[in-house]
Enzyme design. Structure first.
Site, short mmCIF file in Angstrom:
data_model
loop_
_atom_site.label_atom_id
_atom_site.label_comp_id
_atom_site.label_asym_id
_atom_site.label_seq_id
_atom_site.Cartn_x
_atom_site.Cartn_y
_atom_site.Cartn_z
N ASP A 308 56.18 17.30 88.01
CA ASP A 308 56.81 16.19 88.20
C ASP A 308 56.00 15.56 89.42
O ASP A 308 55.19 16.13 89.74
CB ASP A 308 58.11 16.72 89.00
CG ASP A 308 59.21 15.64 89.05
OD1 ASP A 308 59.00 14.56 88.89
OD2 ASP A 308 60.66 16.02 89.18
N GLU A 509 68.01 11.16 93.76
CA GLU A 509 67.30 12.24 94.22
C GLU A 509 68.06 12.79 95.48
O GLU A 509 69.03 12.54 95.98
CB GLU A 509 65.79 12.35 94.37
CG GLU A 509 65.34 11.94 92.64
CD GLU A 509 64.09 11.94 92.48
OE1 GLU A 509 63.20 12.79 93.08
OE2 GLU A 509 63.29 11.05 91.69
C1 BGC Z 1 59.48 6.59 92.28
C2 BGC Z 1 60.10 7.51 91.49
C3 BGC Z 1 59.71 8.93 91.77
C4 BGC Z 1 60.18 9.04 93.35
C5 BGC Z 1 59.76 10.60 93.59
C6 BGC Z 1 59.53 6.91 93.84
O1 BGC Z 1 58.85 6.17 94.53
O2 BGC Z 1 59.44 5.21 91.90
O3 BGC Z 1 59.92 7.51 89.94
O4 BGC Z 1 60.72 9.63 91.11
O5 BGC Z 1 59.53 8.23 93.91
O6 BGC Z 1 60.00 10.67 95.01
C1 BGC Z 2 61.82 12.82 89.33
C2 BGC Z 2 61.71 12.83 87.84
C3 BGC Z 2 61.05 11.88 87.26
C4 BGC Z 2 59.83 11.64 87.87
C5 BGC Z 2 59.16 10.24 87.47
C6 BGC Z 2 60.55 12.40 89.96
O1 BGC Z 2 60.79 12.17 91.18
O2 BGC Z 2 62.11 14.28 89.91
O3 BGC Z 2 62.99 13.43 87.36
O4 BGC Z 2 61.15 11.72 85.90
O5 BGC Z 2 60.08 11.44 89.32
O6 BGC Z 2 59.93 9.06 87.79
#
Ligand code: BGC
Ligand code: BGC
Length: 822
Positions: A308, A509
């Protein structure tokens, strides 16, 4: 079994894994000599540099097509905030152009380098949700209530087609989390708390996205690679903390949280994403026992395991740009959005030194190449030559896909209360549609919508979509009734009935993590709206938008009918389909949804029996009347959301407000008026939205500052990697010098300061604004994000007059300051 994990993470190894007690799965692809020959022929021509490049996935905001060509990167992704041109409004044509140029870069042969087509991944998690105009399906916690795997399959097919139409070949879905604690900010990404539902849907979604193994449709030009995520127990962390630690037995890990994986593997899922979270203290991103022994060996998973977003950087002993432990534990590709270059250099050195064995590298590369061959990437040609890409305009957001989404909305609504049989409504009546969610497509769509958090959007950003209110108005008008949307509930002619749409603001998240299940603590205005309408003798239907069940007993009591509508997405008209009768009085669509998550009776997780158990859901045939529910939430004291430091002009519980003078002497407390000991900084109370809900500061000397201290140091590393901002609600009245700065302190002699004077000088004096300082800038300026003891410090030049009402972490601001170290 002996310790099977890598390096430092092994310490203590409190939780051995008994792989042979885990369920088996059957990888549905027979040994294929021709495929193996292609893979080994190709690998024979690859240099070690080319192999290492395949193991890395970079984000389009931090990588160019030329980088892809030079470093032979195996994959790119578009993260939640990463769009072509860096803007949410990027068009389908711009997405096509981006995928085209990255693909072409990967296929440029230089010297003897064999061209290897690139994987391009994106979070198409409720439709192709990063793209303007795409169909937005209900979020997964809504879909669970439909109990309809066939519907899930159709959603998968439609999503795959929209993704392929933009030239992208891989989605980071489905999420197979089995959330056990709805305080988790990602609960809405999980289908159900019930492992059986998750297991059924796993098969359906994987087959929908990829096509069914053994049929000509499998991974053809209208399907995409799926990723089952996040392995393992992302939904089992203690207190529902995102990226936290699942302190559970091996049996729970296996029987609850792993339930979706064997069916996904049986269905041929090509990718599995390792979780950010830990199991009993061990990070999944380096858990060899679970990734290699259980997933790859016991469950026979022969696809590729991807990490991830910089998750490897959280492994003890690793950083974002250096983590042999993850590769050695069995991850085949690491997601290194902005850290790919450093990761490439370090990994290359480690492969050369043997710290990552060559056999491990070859295994990982072979897995990646097999996936690319199975996906037909070597034959598919450039995106621009592919039929779906050529007719993208007809595919993205097509009426056929929207019809599936609308059906999904109807099927996922759950009726919790319908006293007096208020629903279904007669569309020939006078209907008021009120509440902040009445005409708000962003709110009905939730996080992972056009941007990561799904915030800061307006209806105009959703061409082709329909709000819940607009859907009601359309159908009522057709039936000859009258309907109007008045968010605040005002009306001219008294309505026969009011439909009030309200609920959670979008989040994604960890930003959605909650300390308990209270709905909007400290803000009762939705409740007051319900009560006010009811007090005027108007029957009230509540439509509640949320990613998860929350404690809303008071709101349920204040309405006659209560519908859990979850996060339905772009087809708001599906709500009217069920709430309204046909013009002739017959019922067009009843309620079918049955809870896939139990609904709580208090705001304390796990306290008491659920108010509405798993499987609950009324239909139009039920005539049960719901008695008044208890209005005791079980929570006492003021509720402060995580990541808030100053609210209504005062430091929140756990934080202290101090005024500090040039000699470092300070006074604490937010009682106004007050001054720093030497008089160099003065503070008075000020009214912003309410009486004395802000503080106004005047600087007599540029050496003075104010600061908010945390009682216990904070670890903001995760938020920093996630592009979170320190959001400050402020007002500038006088700014004679540009010396203003915002800082974060990290212990004696440790601080990061960012200059904000240039930004503040552009603000209209006397006007309140939300200004964001990227945590990344504070880190770059020297703050150690793992140990923040002062989440906010503020200084300015002599004569400055500025006010402050609120300081918190967030993403929703009016302007973001440039990264200039002070
Ligand atoms: C991204 C997401 C990613 C997240 C992780 C964001 O800046 O756009 O895709 O999942 O950061 O913390
Ligand atoms: C998330 C994932 C996601 C990835 C890419 C991460 O922060 O946990 O679920 O697929 O970002 O955006």
């Amino acid at each position: 079994m002996a310790c099977a994990c890598a390096g430092a993470v092994c310490a203590g190894d409190a939780s051995p894994v008994h792989a042979d007690a885990w369920p088996r799965a059957t990888w549905p692809f027979p040994k294929d000599a021709a495929l193996e020959r292609r893979v080994s022929d190709l690998m024979a021509k690859m240099t070690v540099e080319e192999k290492v490049g395949q193991l890395i996935q970079a984000d389009i905001l931090s990588v160019t097509p030329d980088d892809v060509r030079r470093y032979h990167l195996g994959a790119i992704l578009a993260g939640g905030n990463s769009k072509p041109r860096g803007t949410v409004t990027a068009t389908v044509d711009e997405w096509k152009a981006a995928s085209e140029s990255f693909y072409r870069a990967s296929m440029t042969a230089t010297g003897d380098h064999p061209p290897i087509p690139l994987l391009f991944g994106i979070d198409a998690v409720h439709g192709h949700n990063n793209v303007v105009g795409a169909t937005l399906f209900p979020q997964n916690s809504a879909l669970g209530n439909a109990h309809d795997p066939a519907l899930i399959r159709e959603i998968g097919e439609a999503t795959a087609a929209e993704v392929r139409a933009t030239g992208i070949n891989w989605t980071f879905a489905p999420t197979l989390a089995v959330p056990q604690d709805e305080r988790w900010g990602r609960a809405y990404e999980g289908y159900s708390q019930d492992p059986n539902i998750v297991a059924q849907y796993a098969t359906a979604m994987v087959e929908g996205l990829q096509g069914k193994v053994g049929t000509p449709q499998f991974l053809d030009g209208s399907h995409v690679l799926a990723s089952a995520k996040h392995f393992l127990a992302d939904g089992g962390t203690t207190n529902g903390k995102d990226q936290g630690d699942a302190q559970i037995s091996e049996a729970t890990l296996r029987d609850i949280h792993a339930a979706g994986y064997p069916p996904a593997i049986d269905a041929g899922v090509q990718v599995i994403m390792a979780s950010f979270s830990s199991w009993n203290g061990r990070k999944m991103s380096a858990d060899k026992a679970l990734i290699t022994d259980v997933l790859k060996q016991r469950m026979d998973f022969q696809g590729l395991v991807v990490g991830d977003w910089n998750a490897h950087g959280q492994v003890p002993g690793c950083t974002n740009d250096d983590c042999p432990a993850s590769y050695n534990a069995g991850l085949d590709m690491l997601m290194a959005p902005d850290s790919w270059r450093g990761l490439y250099e370090h990994t290359l050195a480690e492969v050369k030194s043997g710290a990552i064995p060559m056999a491990r590298v070859d295994d990982a590369v072979a897995r990646i190449l097999r996936v690319k061959f199975r996906a037909g990437l070597f034959e598919a040609g450039a995106p621009s030559t592919q039929p779906l890409v050529q007719k993208a305009g007809e595919v993205v957001g097509s009426p056929a896909h929207r019809a599936i989404a609308r059906r999904a909305v109807r099927e996922s609504l759950v009726l919790l209360k319908n006293n007096g049989g208020l629903l279904p409504l007669d569309p020939r009546k006078r209907i008021l549609i009120a509440g902040e969610g009445a005409d708000n497509i962003s709110r009905q769509s939730g996080g992972w919508t056009l941007n990561w958090q799904g915030t800061g959007l307006k209806n105009a950003d959703f061409p082709g979509a329909q709000s819940i209110g607009a859907g009601m108005v359309e159908q009522v008008k057709l039936a000859g009734g009258s309907a109007e949307i008045e968010t605040d509930g005002h009306f001219t002619a008294k309505p026969d009935v009011a439909v009030v749409v309200f609920g959670e603001d979008p989040y994604a998240e960890f930003q959605g993590d909650l300390p308990n299940l209270l709905y909007r603590p400290g803000d009762d205005h939705d409740l007051e709206l319900l009560r006010t309408l009811r007090a005027q003798g108007i029957p009230v239907v509540a439509v509640f938008l949320s990613g998860r069940p929350l404690w809303v007993n008071r709101e349920i009591n204040a309405s006659d009918a209560f519908v859990a509508a979850w996060l339905p997405g772009s087809e708001g008209g599906g709500v009217a389909d069920v709430l309204l009768r046909r013009r002739d009085g017959s019922i067009a669509h009843g309620f079918h949804g049955k809870l896939a998550y139990g609904w709580p009776s208090t705001a304390v997780v796990g306290q008491g029996a659920p108010q509405f158990a798993l499987g609950y859901g009324l239909t139009y045939a039920s005539h049960a009347s719901l008695p008044a529910l208890s209005e005791v939430s079980g929570i006492t004291g003021e509720q402060i959301p995580v990541g808030h430091y100053l609210e209504r002009g005062k430091a929140v519980h756990g934080y202290t407000f101090t005024l500090v003078d040039a000699k470092g002497a300070s006074v604490s407390g937010d009682v106004a008026p007050a001054s720093a000991p030497d008089g160099s900084l003065h503070m008075v109370a000020l009214d912003y939205k309410a009486q004395e809900d802000a503080r106004r500061f005047t600087w007599q000397a540029g050496t003075a500052r104010l600061s908010i201290r945390a009682r216990a140091p904070l670890d903001l590393d995760r938020e920093t990697n996630g592009d979170v901002l320190l959001a400050v609600t402020l007002r500038v009245d006088a700014l004679p010098t540009r010396g203003a700065w915002v800082g974060m302190g990290c212990g004696t002699g440790c601080e990061g300061r960012v200059a904000i004077g240039a930004t503040l000088s552009t603000l209209t004096p006397g006007r309140w604004m939300r200004v964001g300082v990227p945590l990344k800038c504070l880190r770059a300026a020297g703050a150690d994000m793992h140990h923040i003891d002062q989440p906010f410090a503020w200084g300015a030049g002599k004569g400055t007059d500025m006010s402050l009402s609120r300081v918190s972490l967030g993403t929703d601001v009016d302007m973001v300051v440039d990264c200039v170290k002070r």
